[in-house]
Design an enzyme around this catalytic site. Structure first.
Site, PDB file in Angstrom:
ATOM      1  N   ASN A   9      38.858  44.902  31.898  1.00 31.98           N
ATOM      2  CA  ASN A   9      38.530  46.038  31.891  1.00 31.98           C
ATOM      3  C   ASN A   9      38.178  46.878  33.308  1.00 31.98           C
ATOM      4  OD1 ASN A   9      36.826  48.497  31.438  1.00 31.98           O
ATOM      5  ND2 ASN A   9      35.076  47.488  31.295  1.00 31.98           N
ATOM      6  N   LYS A  11      37.632  49.749  34.206  1.00 31.91           N
ATOM      7  CA  LYS A  11      36.795  50.850  34.433  1.00 31.91           C
ATOM      8  C   LYS A  11      37.373  52.072  35.217  1.00 31.91           C
ATOM      9  CE  LYS A  11      33.334  47.467  34.401  1.00 31.91           C
ATOM     10  NZ  LYS A  11      31.845  46.978  34.698  1.00 31.91           N
ATOM     11  N   HIS A  95      31.074  49.928  25.321  1.00 24.60           N
ATOM     12  CA  HIS A  95      30.516  49.263  26.561  1.00 24.60           C
ATOM     13  C   HIS A  95      29.194  49.907  26.702  1.00 24.60           C
ATOM     14  CE1 HIS A  95      30.691  48.119  30.649  1.00 24.60           C
ATOM     15  NE2 HIS A  95      31.612  47.257  30.288  1.00 24.60           N
ATOM     16  N   GLU A  97      28.082  50.767  29.629  1.00 25.73           N
ATOM     17  CA  GLU A  97      28.154  51.861  30.498  1.00 25.73           C
ATOM     18  C   GLU A  97      28.207  52.879  29.782  1.00 25.73           C
ATOM     19  OE1 GLU A  97      31.254  50.357  33.049  1.00 25.73           O
ATOM     20  OE2 GLU A  97      29.900  48.645  33.577  1.00 25.73           O
ATOM     21  N   GLU A 167      28.236  40.919  25.916  1.00 27.09           N
ATOM     22  CA  GLU A 167      27.902  41.264  27.487  1.00 27.09           C
ATOM     23  C   GLU A 167      26.318  41.774  27.781  1.00 27.09           C
ATOM     24  OE1 GLU A 167      31.915  42.548  29.008  1.00 27.09           O
ATOM     25  OE2 GLU A 167      30.997  44.503  28.668  1.00 27.09           O
ATOM     26  N   GLY A 173      29.096  43.152  36.227  1.00 23.51           N
ATOM     27  CA  GLY A 173      29.142  43.611  37.814  1.00 23.51           C
ATOM     28  C   GLY A 173      27.990  43.046  38.758  1.00 23.51           C
ATOM     29  N   SER A 213      30.362  39.100  34.609  1.00 24.97           N
ATOM     30  CA  SER A 213      30.660  38.375  35.946  1.00 24.97           C
ATOM     31  C   SER A 213      31.322  37.161  35.771  1.00 24.97           C
ATOM     32  CB  SER A 213      29.482  38.114  36.549  1.00 24.97           C
ATOM     33  OG  SER A 213      28.752  39.305  36.893  1.00 24.97           O
TER      34      SER A 213
HETATM   35  C1  PEP Z   1      32.891  44.524  31.784  1.00 23.47           C
HETATM   36  O1  PEP Z   1      33.071  45.364  32.718  1.00 23.47           O
HETATM   37  O2  PEP Z   1      32.692  44.830  30.741  1.00 23.47           O
HETATM   38  C2  PEP Z   1      32.121  43.583  32.832  1.00 23.47           C
HETATM   39  C3  PEP Z   1      31.849  42.354  32.218  1.00 23.47           C
HETATM   40  O3  PEP Z   1      32.251  43.512  34.108  1.00 23.47           O
HETATM   41  P1  PEP Z   1      32.055  42.439  35.395  1.00 23.47           P
HETATM   42  O4  PEP Z   1      33.159  41.180  34.832  1.00 23.47           O
HETATM   43  O5  PEP Z   1      32.582  42.976  36.697  1.00 23.47           O
HETATM   44  O6  PEP Z   1      30.984  41.723  35.228  1.00 23.47           O
END
Ligand code: PEP
Length: 251
Positions: A9, A11, A95, A97, A167, A173, A213
């Site tokens: 992803n 972003k 997601h 976000e 998630e 992040g 992460s």
């Molecule tokens: C994500 O954007 O869905 C995500 C899990 O980001 P990260 O791997 O940076 O934590």
């Protein structure tokens, strides 16, 4: 045996030139799609070019969001049929976000899942709890209600075309990863919810990713767990070497 699926992803990162360079460079290096599904979910503006670059390779291209209507007066939005018209294979839906910053609701996610399937696009449906919810022991309640809402009103056959991504919001992040056991327990709970709605066979076949992460150093431990079938990866998918390492460790 469920095939692992690793989805990057990106972003709102990368310029056009960076996205093209990345995709041209990794497209011949990703493992065979017989072993692992490799996906990059890129900014919408880059999708037509990246789909062309990845054509006839084992790399699939996805979007990060879409509207649920195929057309209409929705300034600034992108529709599922528009994505399908340029051969986008996947779309991330719900997601955290988007839920947090763009007021995406469970109801909208459900409509988007329906629209994705109607257009032949595989939805990657995200769910996950906040730190406060985890500390209040509300993780299972939260993901169960998100998944129940997102999956409402489908047939088992349709659910077989979906991917779910668990998630935990506090792990996205932040560099904090859920332990493999904790992530597996929640993914197992999600599978139970799917079983309750659509039966054992569907629950056994749906793929559930962990996200938060994930990096080359921790992916193997996560993927060894019974209920974790892949990863949705933000930061570590932006770098070619690390994206390829994730794929190679997943196959
Ligand atoms: C994500 O954007 O869905 C995500 C899990 O980001 P990260 O791997 O940076 O934590």
């Amino acid at each position: 045996m469920r095939k692992p699926i690793i989805a990057g992803n990106w972003k709102m990162f990368k310029t056009f030139d960076e996205a093209v360079e990345f995709t041209e460079s990794v497209r011949e290096k990703v493992p065979s799609e017989e072993k692992v599904d490799a996906v990059i979910c890129a900014p919408a503006i880059f999708l037509p070019t990246l789909v062309d670059i990845a054509m006839e390779t084992d790399l699939a291209i996805g979007a990060q969001n879409m509207h649920y209507e195929n057309e209409g007066a929705f300034t600034g939005e992108i529709s599922p049929s528009q994505l399908a018209s340029i051969n986008v294979d996947y779309v991330i839906l719900g997601h955290s976000e988007r839920r947090e910053y763009f007021n995406e609701t469970d109801e909208a996610v459900n409509k988007k899942v329906r629209a994705a399937l109607a257009n032949g696009i595989v939805p990657i449906i995200c769910c996950g709890e906040t730190l406060e919810e985890r500390e209040a022991q509300k993780t299972e309640e939260k993901v169960s209600s998100q998944i129940t809402a997102a999956l409402e009103g489908f047939t088992p056959e349709e659910v077989n075309h979906m991917v779910i991504a668990y998630e935990p919001i506090w792990a996205i992040g932040t560099g904090k990863t859920a332990t493999a056991d904790d992530a597996n327990a929640v993914c197992g709970k999600i599978r139970e919810v799917v079983e309750g709605l659509y039966g054992k066979e569907t629950a056994e076949s749906i793929r559930i990713q962990y996200g938060g992460s994930v990096k080359p150093e921790n992916i193997e431990e996560l993927l060894l767990k019974e209920h974790i079938d892949g990863a949705l990866v933000g930061g570590a998918s932006l770098d070619q070497e690390s994206y390829l390492a994730l794929l190679n460790k997943a196959q």
